[in-house]
Write an enzyme that holds these catalytic residues in place. Structure first.
Site, PDB file in Angstrom:
ATOM      1  N   SER A  19      45.804  47.722  49.075  1.00 15.08           N
ATOM      2  CA  SER A  19      45.050  46.473  49.069  1.00 15.08           C
ATOM      3  C   SER A  19      44.595  45.982  50.433  1.00 15.08           C
ATOM      4  O   SER A  19      43.726  45.119  50.505  1.00 15.08           O
ATOM      5  CB  SER A  19      45.883  45.375  48.405  1.00 15.08           C
ATOM      6  OG  SER A  19      47.050  45.107  49.158  1.00 15.08           O
ATOM      7  N   HIS A  58      46.638  46.801  41.974  1.00 15.04           N
ATOM      8  CA  HIS A  58      45.309  46.412  42.436  1.00 15.04           C
ATOM      9  C   HIS A  58      44.200  47.186  41.730  1.00 15.04           C
ATOM     10  O   HIS A  58      43.053  47.172  42.195  1.00 15.04           O
ATOM     11  CB  HIS A  58      45.208  46.620  43.950  1.00 15.04           C
ATOM     12  CG  HIS A  58      46.118  45.732  44.728  1.00 15.04           C
ATOM     13  ND1 HIS A  58      45.831  44.419  45.007  1.00 15.04           N
ATOM     14  CD2 HIS A  58      47.354  45.954  45.259  1.00 15.04           C
ATOM     15  CE1 HIS A  58      46.816  43.872  45.681  1.00 15.04           C
ATOM     16  NE2 HIS A  58      47.757  44.778  45.851  1.00 15.04           N
ATOM     17  N   LYS A  80      46.328  39.522  38.447  1.00 13.57           N
ATOM     18  CA  LYS A  80      45.154  39.702  39.295  1.00 13.57           C
ATOM     19  C   LYS A  80      43.910  39.790  38.414  1.00 13.57           C
ATOM     20  O   LYS A  80      43.374  38.781  38.005  1.00 13.57           O
ATOM     21  CB  LYS A  80      45.331  40.923  40.193  1.00 13.57           C
ATOM     22  CG  LYS A  80      46.515  40.777  41.160  1.00 13.57           C
ATOM     23  CD  LYS A  80      46.564  41.899  42.165  1.00 13.57           C
ATOM     24  CE  LYS A  80      47.815  41.826  43.030  1.00 13.57           C
ATOM     25  NZ  LYS A  80      47.923  40.592  43.809  1.00 13.57           N
TER      26      LYS A  80
END
Length: 450
Positions: free
Chosen positions: A110, A138, A186
């Site tokens: 990330s 991610h 996320k």
């Protein structure tokens, strides 16, 4: 997805029926059909036997929590260099094949935007008798035809052809991974973490992990919203495509202005600053003077001298917002005298920027065909005032997942409940306390001499 209307509608409906809390830990009173349904959805997403949901991805053991998990386990820890297959193999050779070992690594890193060599690491795991633990935190919701992450994306056509079957594709990269960990907080816009793998592995974690056993279960509304988000993204690829299109646009615009972006094939946009004080000052000026929130990343998250701004580009950012961002960053680089790409080249390069003999741009993992650029199906970047596309088929499928628990629903999506319908039978009493101040003061930008 935190504002997707079918997600909000599902959460409202769940809250009305089940209330706020789950009632306890998963092993006592907090284990409901909503939780089991979410785990079934996650297992099918990754084409694994089972999945287990945790209160956070840190508890589920993602990259930041892995060192703590290793220390508590008592197992020996061996580090290999970032994405360095030769170094990894050299470390594996030090132990007999029959020695139990796990290779833990990420798909998308990330802070630099690089992507791990997943297939090649699986090859080494097979050769040297190791299990594979892949952190897709991610990547889930952002890669692959169904949003399962980079491991799915690497076999894009085969995974697309397999549809939503929960059965693995033998020999595919995702099938070769033993343990996948991901997040609901996320791309999916919720909260929580999870693992997916074999029945035996998940059952073992369920039975022994204190972070699972002794934690109050996630609220039903949160769990339902997460599942609706996952289902929606499995059915609709347009959000993922548009995000990547917008990322390409911002990276290209920065390149034209000689603004140094750490090259990588993912959606991460790390702008190299190379000084902690300058990175903080740039972040402050973006917020105070341009009303743009971009976080400065300093040591120990990145090495000293590799400080950066980590910019997040979303599918809902408009063309005008991206124009404003690029102009603001360009202006602040000039005002603070921050090195641009050519400056780093003159200094011999840093953090993969301006390194002699290397490319300034890395080919994206999403191809033009996958983005719909070849057949004209790519969603269009929004303009100010335009609403994001909501796919009706994906909404219908997401709603149908809750027919048994919440009852069928049709018609216009009710993302927001009228206040009158919620409190019609509730008497509201107000006191004489002073009203809360709604505005939060922002400190002035810090002046830094270059």
């Amino acid at each position: 997805m935190g504002n997707n209307p079918v997600v909000l509608e599902t959460m409202h409906r769940t809250l009305d029926k089940y209330g706020h809390g789950a009632g306890g830990t998963r092993n006592i009173a907090g284990n409901g059909a909503m939780h089991l349904g979410l785990e079934q959805e996650l297992a099918a997403l990754h084409r694994k036997d089972a999945a287990l949901v945790f209160s956070s991805c840190y508890v589920a053991n993602d990259a930041p929590s892995l060192p703590s998990g290793m220390r508590h386990s008592g197992a020996k820890r061996v580090l290999f260099k970032h994405n360095d297959l030769e170094d990894l193999e050299a470390k594996l050779k030090e132990y007999p094949k029959e020695t139990p070992k796990i290779i833990a690594f990420e798909s998308v890193y990330s802070m630099c935007g690089s992507i791990g060599p997943i297939k090649e690491i699986c090859d080494l795991a097979d050769q040297y008798g190791a299990l594979t633990f892949l952190d897709e935190v991610h990547a889930v919701g952002l890669y692959g035809p169904h949003g399962a992450g980079v491991a799915e994306h690497l076999d894009y056509d085969a995974q697309l052809a397999a549809g939503n079957s929960p059965h693995p594709i033998p020999g595919s990269v995702m099938d070769r991974i033993d343990i996948i960990t991901g997040t609901l907080g996320k791309a999916y816009g919720a909260v929580g973490g999870y693992i997916a793998g074999s029945d035996d592995f998940v059952d073992m974690i369920r039975s022994y992990a204190p972070g699972f056993i002794f934690t109050t279960s996630l609220p039903p509304a949160t769990v339902a919203g997460a599942r609706a988000s996952i289902v929606y993204q499995k059915e609709y690829v347009g959000d993922r495509q548009l995000k990547q299109v917008n990322v390409r646009e911002v990276k290209n615009r920065f390149a034209q202005l000689d603004i140094p972006v750490v090259p990588g094939p993912s959606h991460i946009v790390p702008v190299l600053v190379g000084d902690a004080a300058l990175a903080r000052a740039a972040s402050d000026k973006l917020l105070v003077e341009h009303n743009i929130y971009v976080q400065a990343i300093n040591y120990p998250t990145v090495a000293r001298g590799e400080e950066r701004l980590r910019i997040t580009v979303t599918p809902r950012h408009t063309l005008e917002q991206m124009d404003k961002l690029v102009r603001a960053v360009d202006q602040i680089f000039t005002e603070l005298g921050i090195n641009r790409t050519q400056d780093w080249k003159a200094l011999g390069g840093r953090a993969s920027v301006g390194i002699p003999g290397t490319e300034d741009v890395v080919e994206p993992i999403w191809t033009n065909e996958q983005l719909g650029l070849l057949d004209g199906t790519t969603p269009r970047t929004l303009r100010n005032g335009e609403k994001a596309v909501v796919d009706t088929k994906a909404v219908s499928v997401a709603r149908s997942r809750f027919n048994t628990l919440l009852g069928p629903v049709s018609g216009k999506v009710q993302a927001h409940r009228p206040v009158d319908s919620v409190i019609s039978n509730v008497k509201v009493v107000t006191g004489n306390s002073a009203p809360l101040r709604e505005e939060i003061s922002i400190p002035p930008a810090v002046s830094v001499s270059a």
